[in-house]
Design a protein around this motif. Structure first.
Motif, PDB file in Angstrom:
ATOM      1  N   GLY A 192       0.786  -1.219   0.000  1.00 55.27           N
ATOM      2  CA  GLY A 192       0.000   0.000   0.000  1.00 55.27           C
ATOM      3  C   GLY A 192       0.821   1.272   0.000  1.00 55.27           C
ATOM      4  O   GLY A 192       0.283   2.361   0.205  1.00 55.27           O
ATOM      5  N   CYS A 193       2.124   1.164  -0.248  1.00 51.42           N
ATOM      6  CA  CYS A 193       2.996   2.348  -0.285  1.00 51.42           C
ATOM      7  C   CYS A 193       3.142   2.829  -1.732  1.00 51.42           C
ATOM      8  O   CYS A 193       3.266   2.024  -2.658  1.00 51.42           O
ATOM      9  N   TYR A 194       3.134   4.144  -1.899  1.00 48.53           N
ATOM     10  CA  TYR A 194       3.251   4.719  -3.234  1.00 48.53           C
ATOM     11  C   TYR A 194       4.666   4.527  -3.772  1.00 48.53           C
ATOM     12  O   TYR A 194       5.646   4.909  -3.134  1.00 48.53           O
ATOM     13  N   THR A 195       4.764   3.932  -4.969  1.00 43.13           N
ATOM     14  CA  THR A 195       6.045   3.827  -5.661  1.00 43.13           C
ATOM     15  C   THR A 195       6.150   4.847  -6.777  1.00 43.13           C
ATOM     16  O   THR A 195       7.242   5.117  -7.282  1.00 43.13           O
ATOM     17  N   TYR A 196       5.018   5.400  -7.208  1.00 47.98           N
ATOM     18  CA  TYR A 196       4.996   6.465  -8.217  1.00 47.98           C
ATOM     19  C   TYR A 196       3.741   7.304  -8.017  1.00 47.98           C
ATOM     20  O   TYR A 196       2.696   6.792  -7.612  1.00 47.98           O
ATOM     21  N   SER A 197       3.860   8.597  -8.312  1.00 47.64           N
ATOM     22  CA  SER A 197       2.694   9.483  -8.279  1.00 47.64           C
ATOM     23  C   SER A 197       3.024  10.776  -9.000  1.00 47.64           C
ATOM     24  O   SER A 197       4.133  11.288  -8.877  1.00 47.64           O
ATOM     25  N   ASN A 198       2.061  11.260  -9.800  1.00 45.76           N
ATOM     26  CA  ASN A 198       2.217  12.634 -10.265  1.00 45.76           C
ATOM     27  C   ASN A 198       1.810  13.570  -9.118  1.00 45.76           C
ATOM     28  O   ASN A 198       1.418  13.114  -8.047  1.00 45.76           O
ATOM     29  N   ARG A 199       1.907  14.850  -9.327  1.00 47.23           N
ATOM     30  CA  ARG A 199       1.689  15.794  -8.220  1.00 47.23           C
ATOM     31  C   ARG A 199       0.287  16.391  -8.238  1.00 47.23           C
ATOM     32  O   ARG A 199       0.092  17.573  -8.001  1.00 47.23           O
ATOM     33  N   ILE A 217      -0.738   4.689   1.611  1.00 50.62           N
ATOM     34  CA  ILE A 217      -1.935   5.314   1.062  1.00 50.62           C
ATOM     35  C   ILE A 217      -2.842   5.874   2.160  1.00 50.62           C
ATOM     36  O   ILE A 217      -3.509   6.887   1.987  1.00 50.62           O
ATOM     37  N   SER A 218      -2.823   5.234   3.336  1.00 51.25           N
ATOM     38  CA  SER A 218      -3.648   5.736   4.441  1.00 51.25           C
ATOM     39  C   SER A 218      -3.127   7.065   4.963  1.00 51.25           C
ATOM     40  O   SER A 218      -3.913   7.941   5.363  1.00 51.25           O
ATOM     41  N   ASP A 219      -1.803   7.251   4.966  1.00 52.67           N
ATOM     42  CA  ASP A 219      -1.224   8.516   5.418  1.00 52.67           C
ATOM     43  C   ASP A 219      -1.493   9.629   4.418  1.00 52.67           C
ATOM     44  O   ASP A 219      -1.668  10.791   4.793  1.00 52.67           O
ATOM     45  N   ALA A 220      -1.514   9.302   3.119  1.00 56.07           N
ATOM     46  CA  ALA A 220      -1.734  10.327   2.095  1.00 56.07           C
ATOM     47  C   ALA A 220      -3.199  10.749   2.028  1.00 56.07           C
ATOM     48  O   ALA A 220      -3.498  11.936   1.873  1.00 56.07           O
ATOM     49  N   PHE A 259      -9.026   1.422  -9.808  1.00 58.11           N
ATOM     50  CA  PHE A 259      -7.911   0.627  -9.305  1.00 58.11           C
ATOM     51  C   PHE A 259      -7.698  -0.541 -10.271  1.00 58.11           C
ATOM     52  O   PHE A 259      -8.597  -1.361 -10.454  1.00 58.11           O
ATOM     53  N   THR A 260      -6.502  -0.606 -10.870  1.00 57.01           N
ATOM     54  CA  THR A 260      -6.189  -1.651 -11.840  1.00 57.01           C
ATOM     55  C   THR A 260      -5.036  -2.496 -11.313  1.00 57.01           C
ATOM     56  O   THR A 260      -3.992  -1.954 -10.949  1.00 57.01           O
ATOM     57  N   PRO A 261      -5.203  -3.817 -11.257  1.00 57.12           N
ATOM     58  CA  PRO A 261      -4.129  -4.666 -10.719  1.00 57.12           C
ATOM     59  C   PRO A 261      -2.864  -4.588 -11.569  1.00 57.12           C
ATOM     60  O   PRO A 261      -2.924  -4.517 -12.795  1.00 57.12           O
ATOM     61  N   ASP A 262      -1.711  -4.588 -10.898  1.00 55.25           N
ATOM     62  CA  ASP A 262      -0.407  -4.709 -11.554  1.00 55.25           C
ATOM     63  C   ASP A 262       0.114  -6.098 -11.235  1.00 55.25           C
ATOM     64  O   ASP A 262       0.709  -6.332 -10.185  1.00 55.25           O
ATOM     65  N   GLU A 263      -0.135  -7.018 -12.144  1.00 57.02           N
ATOM     66  CA  GLU A 263       0.175  -8.418 -11.884  1.00 57.02           C
ATOM     67  C   GLU A 263       1.679  -8.683 -11.884  1.00 57.02           C
ATOM     68  O   GLU A 263       2.127  -9.676 -11.319  1.00 57.02           O
ATOM     69  N   THR A 264       2.465  -7.812 -12.526  1.00 58.19           N
ATOM     70  CA  THR A 264       3.910  -8.063 -12.585  1.00 58.19           C
ATOM     71  C   THR A 264       4.582  -7.833 -11.239  1.00 58.19           C
ATOM     72  O   THR A 264       5.546  -8.519 -10.896  1.00 58.19           O
ATOM     73  N   GLU A 265       4.090  -6.852 -10.464  1.00 61.91           N
ATOM     74  CA  GLU A 265       4.715  -6.535  -9.182  1.00 61.91           C
ATOM     75  C   GLU A 265       3.741  -6.671  -8.007  1.00 61.91           C
ATOM     76  O   GLU A 265       4.038  -6.221  -6.904  1.00 61.91           O
ATOM     77  N   ASN A 266       2.578  -7.251  -8.255  1.00 59.99           N
ATOM     78  CA  ASN A 266       1.563  -7.410  -7.210  1.00 59.99           C
ATOM     79  C   ASN A 266       1.248  -6.063  -6.558  1.00 59.99           C
ATOM     80  O   ASN A 266       1.179  -5.937  -5.336  1.00 59.99           O
ATOM     81  N   GLY A 267       1.063  -5.072  -7.401  1.00 57.60           N
ATOM     82  CA  GLY A 267       0.684  -3.747  -6.924  1.00 57.60           C
ATOM     83  C   GLY A 267      -0.602  -3.300  -7.581  1.00 57.60           C
ATOM     84  O   GLY A 267      -1.342  -4.102  -8.156  1.00 57.60           O
ATOM     85  N   VAL A 268      -0.888  -1.996  -7.527  1.00 63.65           N
ATOM     86  CA  VAL A 268      -2.129  -1.450  -8.077  1.00 63.65           C
ATOM     87  C   VAL A 268      -1.831  -0.108  -8.736  1.00 63.65           C
ATOM     88  O   VAL A 268      -1.161   0.751  -8.150  1.00 63.65           O
ATOM     89  N   TYR A 269      -2.346   0.063  -9.962  1.00 65.96           N
ATOM     90  CA  TYR A 269      -2.330   1.365 -10.617  1.00 65.96           C
ATOM     91  C   TYR A 269      -3.589   2.127 -10.207  1.00 65.96           C
ATOM     92  O   TYR A 269      -4.684   1.555 -10.156  1.00 65.96           O
ATOM     93  N   ILE A 270      -3.446   3.425  -9.939  1.00 72.80           N
ATOM     94  CA  ILE A 270      -4.556   4.233  -9.433  1.00 72.80           C
ATOM     95  C   ILE A 270      -4.774   5.428 -10.356  1.00 72.80           C
ATOM     96  O   ILE A 270      -3.829   6.135 -10.703  1.00 72.80           O
TER      97      ILE A 270
END
Length: 628
Positions: A192-199, A217-220, A259-270
């Motif tokens: 649940g930690c951001y690895t990328y984000s625009n501003r 994501i909870s802190d943001a 929310f779209t799954p990122d199956e390569t890294e088990n993450g999520v695109y937002i």
């Protein structure tokens, strides 16, 4: 052409032979050293020369030594060239000279090849081999191998540097694209930690940080928003995409998230966007459709019921004129009162189901609230104190007629709730530049639990036979037409009703600004121009959307645009609202309110119906009209 000549002259000064072929294996450019080194005819050094013809020519000249299968050799060389693979090789030519051949593919397709005469370097190596008795054969062999490897490595490094440059440019373009998008684009890992984000998070959800990479994501988002998105985040982490909407309590914005799954890294695109205005318009449209359905359902019943009431009233009137026994009089009177009350109820139903639209216009909220005080005070007994207050100083786009009816309705309801004595407080406040809240509070007994659940239902009333149960329903209907909300609640001292409407700020202009007037009728254009100049404005004129856009883009200091909806050509004046986002656009029309073009215009901008006077125009623009 001069630049091409300069480039060609520069290439001719290079001591190495060079050729560049495009993706179709046609010669794009070569230098004079190439023709000189391989003794090529002019036809093979011109732009567009075919690679296969060049290979065939060199093979026939014996450049590659003896060849058993001539056609197979040419075909193999052409297929290797089409693969566009980087390569480095050294070979002995038929004339006994050594050359190195270094080729690298180009990002646009095709490749560049550099031919270097290394005969002298090879001679030096041979001399070193024959004269150095101190060096062993193995050392010499490894030295030669190392020299060849270094040359290959240098070619590979050049290719890698070019690829890195291309990747850097692509990354920069991608970053710029995401920053320009009016949406928040991000990626979180499995924890649940951001690895990328625009501003853009702070733009979509005000009050949040812009730099969130590394944050959870909870802190943001904060606890409330995180609780709303958590189920969807878990779905995406489990491989199921999710698109949903929620209301951010901190900013009162309506947010749509994907929310779209990122199956390569088990993450999520937002991807998240602010759809507050879209939601308001959608709610207004849905309410309009509901009212149209209600009108269709009730129109036939109301017609027949009106006929029956007419008959009942006529019969009872005849009975009242007859010489009947005294006990009949109260019965006749009660029947007449019931019939008349039924007629009044039909009128209220017609008010609800009739085709009405939210028609906003520039409204001075402070003056409007003062008028509410003036209108409502005479309807209240001296024992009930009315307080009207607002801290809003700017103008907003609101429908003054429907808003006035709604607030007066709420004030009269509050009067009935207060009884003999009490206090009514009416206020107008802004909420985070998104909503404007009109609140009516009273010191009465408050809403019962039943009323809190059903007060907005049609025909629900707590006044017995004295109430129709349509007052709050009409206010609720108006709020939905505007894309707003109606909230009822109890306070420590009574009841509170909050009418929350979308906040659209109306422009305020000085009397000296330049106005672009767009009107296709010359006579009407002259009349409106005279009104504007009398108000102190300078005016430039256009008769169509295309003409108006050309003027607006060529004259930067236009204060605002005043345009009719129907103009010359196929384009409507409403298109100027979106075509000129940096200009305030006001619309005028003689179309009836029921016309779809009028309704569409009212949803985009403030509309001034025709005909209008100079005073009407001055009030619409927020000016003081000093004309006699």
């Amino acid at each position: 052409m001069k630049t091409d000549a300069l480039i060609q002259a520069g290439l001719n000064l290079i001591g190495q032979a060079l050729s560049i072929y495009d993706s179709d294996l046609k010669l794009a450019v070569c230098n004079a050293r190439l023709a000189e080194m391989f003794d090529l005819p002019d036809r093979l050094t011109r732009r567009g020369a075919d690679f296969e013809d060049t290979i065939r020519h060199l093979a026939e000249r014996g450049e590659y030594g003896e060849i058993d299968d001539f056609e197979s050799f040419v075909k193999t060389r052409v297929e290797q060239a089409r693969a566009f693979q980087p390569h480095y090789m050294e070979r002995v030519r038929a004339n006994g000279r050594f050359i190195s051949v270094e080729g690298a593919p180009l990002p646009q397709g095709g490749w560049v090849t550099v031919y270097t005469d290394i005969t002298e370097a090879k001679s030096q190596e041979q001399l070193l081999r024959t004269r150095s008795e101190l060096l062993s054969e193995e050392v010499l062999a490894r030295s030669e191998e190392l020299a060849s490897t270094n040359r290959k490595l240098a070619a590979t490094v050049s290719a890698l540097e070019e690829a890195q440059r291309e990747l850097t440019e692509m990354e920069a373009r991608t970053r710029l694209t995401t920053e320009m998008m009016p949406a928040h684009i991000a990626h979180v890992d499995s924890s649940g930690c951001y690895t990328y984000s625009n501003r853009k998070l702070s733009s979509v959800m005000p009050g949040r940080p812009s730099q969130i990479v590394g944050l959870h994501i909870s802190d943001a988002l904060g606890a409330d928003a995180y609780a709303r998105v958590l189920p969807h985040l878990q779905m995406a982490l489990n491989g199921d995409p999710s698109t949903f909407e929620f209301t951010d309590e901190n900013s009162s914005r309506r947010i749509r998230a994907a929310f779209t799954p990122d199956e390569t890294e088990n993450g999520v695109y937002i991807l998240s966007m602010d759809v507050t205005e879209e939601t308001q318009v959608r709610a207004a449209l849905q309410q309009t459709r509901r009212r149209e359905m209600a009108a269709q359902l009730t129109s036939g019943l109301a017609h027949d019921f009106s006929n029956l009431l007419t008959i009942i009233l006529g019969m009872q009137s005849k009975l009242a004129r007859m010489d009947l026994p005294a006990p009949a009089d109260p019965l006749i009177t009660a029947t007449l009162q019931a019939a008349r009350r039924g007629g009044a109820l039909l009128n209220r139903i017609a008010d609800i189901t009739a085709h009405r639209a939210w028609r906003p216009e520039p409204l001075d909220v402070a003056n409007f609230m003062s008028d509410i005080n003036t209108l409502a005070a005479p309807s209240l007994p001296d024992s009930i104190m009315l307080t009207v207050a607002t801290d809003i100083t700017r103008r907003a786009l609101l429908d003054p007629g429907q808003l006035q009816d709604s607030l007066l309705n709420l004030i009269l309801n509050a009067r009935d709730a207060c009884g003999a004595t009490g206090e009514i407080r009416v206020s107008a406040t802004e909420l985070r530049d998104t909503w404007i809240d009109f609140t009516v509070e009273d010191s009465g007994a408050g809403f019962s639990q039943m009323a809190l659940q059903h007060a907005l239902d049609p025909f629900f009333t707590t006044k017995g036979e004295g109430g129709s149960g349509l007052g709050l329903s009409m206010v609720y209907d108006m709020a939905k037409l505007a894309g707003g909300q109606l909230h009822i609640a109890n306070t420590n001292t009574g009841a509170r009703v909050t009418l929350r409407l979308p906040l659209r700020t109306a422009g305020s202009h000085t009397n000296s600004g330049l106005v672009l007037l767009v009107e296709d009728s010359p006579d009407l254009r002259t009349t409106i121009r005279d009104m504007l100049t009398a108000l102190g404005h300078s005016v430039i004129e256009a008769a169509s959307v295309d003409e108006a856009l050309a003027l607006a883009r060529g004259v930067p200091d236009i204060a605002f645009v005043l345009s009719d909806i129907s103009l010359e050509g196929p384009a409507l004046g409403t298109e100027l609202v979106t075509a000129l986002p940096d200009k305030t656009v006001y619309l005028t029309t003689s179309l009836p309110p029921t016309d779809p073009r009028h309704a569409d215009a009212a949803a985009r901008a403030a509309v001034l119906p025709k005909p209008f006077t100079q005073s009407d125009l001055a009030a619409f623009l927020g000016h003081e009209d000093d004309s006699p």
